[in-house]
Design an enzyme around this catalytic site. Structure first.
Site, mmCIF file in Angstrom:
data_model
loop_
_atom_site.group_PDB
_atom_site.id
_atom_site.type_symbol
_atom_site.label_atom_id
_atom_site.label_comp_id
_atom_site.label_asym_id
_atom_site.label_seq_id
_atom_site.Cartn_x
_atom_site.Cartn_y
_atom_site.Cartn_z
ATOM 1 N N LYS A 46 0.569 -1.349 0.138
ATOM 2 C CA LYS A 46 0.067 -0.114 0.050
ATOM 3 C C LYS A 46 0.895 1.145 0.080
ATOM 4 C CE LYS A 46 -1.781 2.503 3.160
ATOM 5 N NZ LYS A 46 -2.468 3.186 4.270
ATOM 6 N N ASP A 77 -6.366 0.598 0.559
ATOM 7 C CA ASP A 77 -6.571 1.231 1.927
ATOM 8 C C ASP A 77 -7.932 0.634 2.517
ATOM 9 O OD1 ASP A 77 -8.471 2.841 1.080
ATOM 10 O OD2 ASP A 77 -7.765 4.536 2.312
#
Ligand code: SF4
Length: 215
Positions: free
Chosen positions: A124, A143
């Site tokens: 991420k 996310d």
């Protein structure tokens, strides 16, 4: 759903979200790739708003990877304390910056593989840095908002972020990977919130069959 109809649906989703959130972009404040990396590490289990409160003093005190690598751990911890998990984050930032100095001459590397070698950096964070700082689409940022909405929109049935990312990379055109995550994050904050999503004002309501719908 045929491949063509799913392609058309994704096109419509993207067009509607782009029209609804024309200014969608990363909400973290930064002025160079290193600052973005550090802000993204700090955003884990915190909010962009909180990180933006903490980073002005932090970036004023430490300006280079070398300065972060040599920071007094107590001072660094105190500056980032409000973002939570500050001991681990401070350790990760120092160690990541040491590697950046020793292996990359103080410059942030630009490949997924090299970024993933840095402590505190998973896909991420690496995707945020590559997409936002370098405009490089190597994957899709997943996310908590992207995770929830991808499932609500039936773009993935997976639960693990890495698996969701793979599904999204298959269905979203590569040139839209970066903006797609920004759009979903904005949509997740404004409308498609975790509890009681605001479906009555949702710009993609007719394209959504989620069980979580409130209308
Ligand atoms: S209709 Fe509701 S659940 Fe579906 S995307 Fe919109 S806000 Fe989210």
């Amino acid at each position: 759903m045929t491949r063509r109809s799913s392609h058309l649906r994704v096109e419509r989703l993207l067009a509607r979200l782009e029209a609804a959130y024309p200014d969608a972009k990363c909400a973290l404040h930064f002025s160079n790739p290193l600052q973005l990396l550090i802000a993204t590490i700090l955003s884990a289990q915190s909010t962009d708003k909180m990180v933006n409160i903490v980073t002005p003093a932090l970036f004023k005190k430490y300006r280079t990877a070398d300065q972060f690598a040599n920071a007094e751990i107590d001072e660094l911890e105190n500056l980032i304390r409000p973002t939570g998990f500050f001991r681990n984050k401070a350790k990760h930032i120092k160690e990541a910056c040491r590697i950046i100095v020793e292996k990359h001459r103080g410059k942030l590397p630009r490949t997924m593989a090299e970024l993933l070698e840095l402590p505190g950096v998973a896909r991420k964070t690496a995707n945020v840095v590559l997409g936002v700082a370098f405009n490089q689409a190597e994957g899709v940022v997943v996310d908590t908002h992207v995770q929830r909405i991808a499932r609500r929109l039936d773009l993935s049935h997976e639960t693990r972020p890495e698996k969701i990312e793979q599904d999204l990379m298959r269905v979203i055109p590569k040139e839209k990977w970066i903006i797609f995550a920004h759009l979903l994050i904005h949509h997740g904050r404004a409308v498609c919130v975790a509890i009681r999503p605001k479906c009555a004002v949702c710009p993609i309501e007719d394209l959504c069959n989620s069980e979580d719908k409130t209308i």
